[in-house]
Every structure is written in structure tokens, then in C-alpha cells.
Design a protein around this motif. Structure first.
Motif, mmCIF file in Angstrom:
data_model
loop_
_atom_site.group_PDB
_atom_site.id
_atom_site.type_symbol
_atom_site.label_atom_id
_atom_site.label_comp_id
_atom_site.label_asym_id
_atom_site.label_seq_id
_atom_site.Cartn_x
_atom_site.Cartn_y
_atom_site.Cartn_z
ATOM 1 N N VAL A 47 -2.100 14.719 -1.689
ATOM 2 C CA VAL A 47 -1.659 13.424 -2.223
ATOM 3 C C VAL A 47 -0.221 13.146 -1.798
ATOM 4 C CG1 VAL A 47 -1.154 12.132 -4.349
ATOM 5 C CG2 VAL A 47 -3.270 13.455 -4.161
ATOM 6 N N SER A 64 3.410 10.253 -9.915
ATOM 7 C CA SER A 64 2.997 10.087 -11.309
ATOM 8 C C SER A 64 2.391 11.341 -11.923
ATOM 9 C CB SER A 64 2.004 8.924 -11.422
ATOM 10 O OG SER A 64 0.787 9.273 -10.790
ATOM 11 N N ASP A 65 2.588 12.483 -11.295
ATOM 12 C CA ASP A 65 2.019 13.731 -11.798
ATOM 13 C C ASP A 65 3.108 14.799 -11.870
ATOM 14 O OD1 ASP A 65 -0.716 15.361 -12.155
ATOM 15 O OD2 ASP A 65 0.710 16.552 -10.975
ATOM 16 N N LYS A 72 1.810 6.584 -7.017
ATOM 17 C CA LYS A 72 0.704 7.445 -7.452
ATOM 18 C C LYS A 72 1.082 8.907 -7.260
ATOM 19 C CE LYS A 72 -3.938 8.933 -6.342
ATOM 20 N NZ LYS A 72 -5.039 8.880 -5.391
ATOM 21 N N ALA A 73 1.656 9.224 -6.130
ATOM 22 C CA ALA A 73 2.011 10.605 -5.824
ATOM 23 C C ALA A 73 3.050 11.133 -6.805
ATOM 24 C CB ALA A 73 2.522 10.716 -4.394
ATOM 25 N N HIS A 96 -2.927 18.457 -4.707
ATOM 26 C CA HIS A 96 -1.646 17.815 -4.997
ATOM 27 C C HIS A 96 -0.830 17.627 -3.718
ATOM 28 C CE1 HIS A 96 -1.935 17.559 -9.275
ATOM 29 N NE2 HIS A 96 -1.911 18.858 -9.488
ATOM 30 N N LEU A 133 2.379 1.753 -3.483
ATOM 31 C CA LEU A 133 1.375 2.236 -4.433
ATOM 32 C C LEU A 133 1.070 3.719 -4.222
ATOM 33 C CD1 LEU A 133 -1.064 -0.805 -4.509
ATOM 34 C CD2 LEU A 133 0.399 0.016 -6.369
ATOM 35 N N ALA A 134 0.939 4.128 -2.982
ATOM 36 C CA ALA A 134 0.678 5.547 -2.687
ATOM 37 C C ALA A 134 1.842 6.415 -3.149
ATOM 38 C CB ALA A 134 0.426 5.741 -1.193
ATOM 39 N N ALA A 164 1.127 10.153 0.857
ATOM 40 C CA ALA A 164 2.197 9.223 0.493
ATOM 41 C C ALA A 164 3.409 9.395 1.412
ATOM 42 C CB ALA A 164 2.609 9.450 -0.961
ATOM 43 N N ARG A 211 0.821 -1.207 0.000
ATOM 44 C CA ARG A 211 0.000 0.000 0.000
ATOM 45 C C ARG A 211 0.862 1.268 0.000
ATOM 46 N NH1 ARG A 211 -4.542 -0.337 4.232
ATOM 47 N NH2 ARG A 211 -4.933 -2.150 2.966
#
Length: 123
Positions: A50, A12-13, A9-10, A47, A5-6, A54, A2
Motif C-alpha cells: 500500500v 490512515s493506518d 489511504k496509505a 502494508h 487519495l492513495a 502511494a 487519485r
């Protein structure tokens, strides 16, 4: 899993990566990050949320101001490793270099000035 993944994801922007680059050397107020990124306050706030979830950044409130800084050594190993990789990659990035130049100008303004300048500032 988990936590990993967090973290992914964080990272990926582009805007979140740019925000991390801004925080490399110092803690910043939300309105300072907003000014450099050129995004709406609510967007940058999301943002930062997020990134905080994470555990890549930490925050604190001081009155009506929200401040952010990079995570300290107590963050999960996955987050710290990914943060190190991201920051190393930003060293060579044109946009990150432009952001650092823009931040120098922003740091010359007070948080109050920035807040007045930005429509819908929530600081």
C-alpha cells in the motif's frame, strides 16, 4: 486527485505510519520491519505494498530478500509533502520512539537470523 487519495489511504493506518518511521534513516529488509512491528509477514508485506502504491516507499529485491526505503525526490509532490508531515509527527510519538529503540536491537541481527526466528518468513 487519485495520487492524493492513495497517499491519504496509505497514511490512515498506524502500522503503515510506524513502518515509515522505521525507514526514516535507512533501507530495511521486510523481515526487520516485521520484527519491530510484531505483525505477520503477510500483513507487513501488504502494508508495504500500500505504501509503495502511494509512492511513499520504494523497494528492491536482492535474491530472496525484499528491501524498502523512503521515496526519493521523484515521488509526487503530494506524497513527499505528506511523508514530511508524517515523519515530523512521529518525532513526538511514544510508539515511534519505542520502535526506534527496538530497531536498534533488530539491526544487530542478520537477516538470516531474523528469517529463521520468524515463522512463515517469505524473505
Amino acid at each position: 486527485m487519485r495520487t492524493l487519495l492513495a497517499t491519504m489511504k496509505a497514511l490512515s493506518d498506524e502500522s503503515r505510519l510506524r513502518a515509515l518511521g522505521l525507514l526514516r534513516e535507512r533501507e530495511l529488509c521486510l523481515c526487520q520491519i516485521v520484527e519491530v512491528l510484531g505483525l505477520a509477514t503477510s500483513t507487513v508485506s501488504k502494508h508495504m505494498s500500500v505504501l509503495q502504491q502511494a509512492r511513499l516507499v520504494e523497494s528492491r529485491k536482492e535474491g530472496r530478500w525484499a528491501y524498502f526505503r523512503l521515496a526519493d525526490d521523484e515521488a509526487p509532490t503530494e506524497a513527499l509533502g505528506a511523508l514530511e508531515l508524517a515523519l515530523a509527527s512521529l518525532d513526538r510519538d511514544k510508539q515511534a520512539k519505542a520502535d526506534r529503540r527496538a530497531l536498534k536491537a533488530v539491526l544487530k541481527m542478520s537477516a538470516e537470523e531474523l528469517c529463521r526466528k520468524q515463522a512463515n518468513c517469505k524473505c
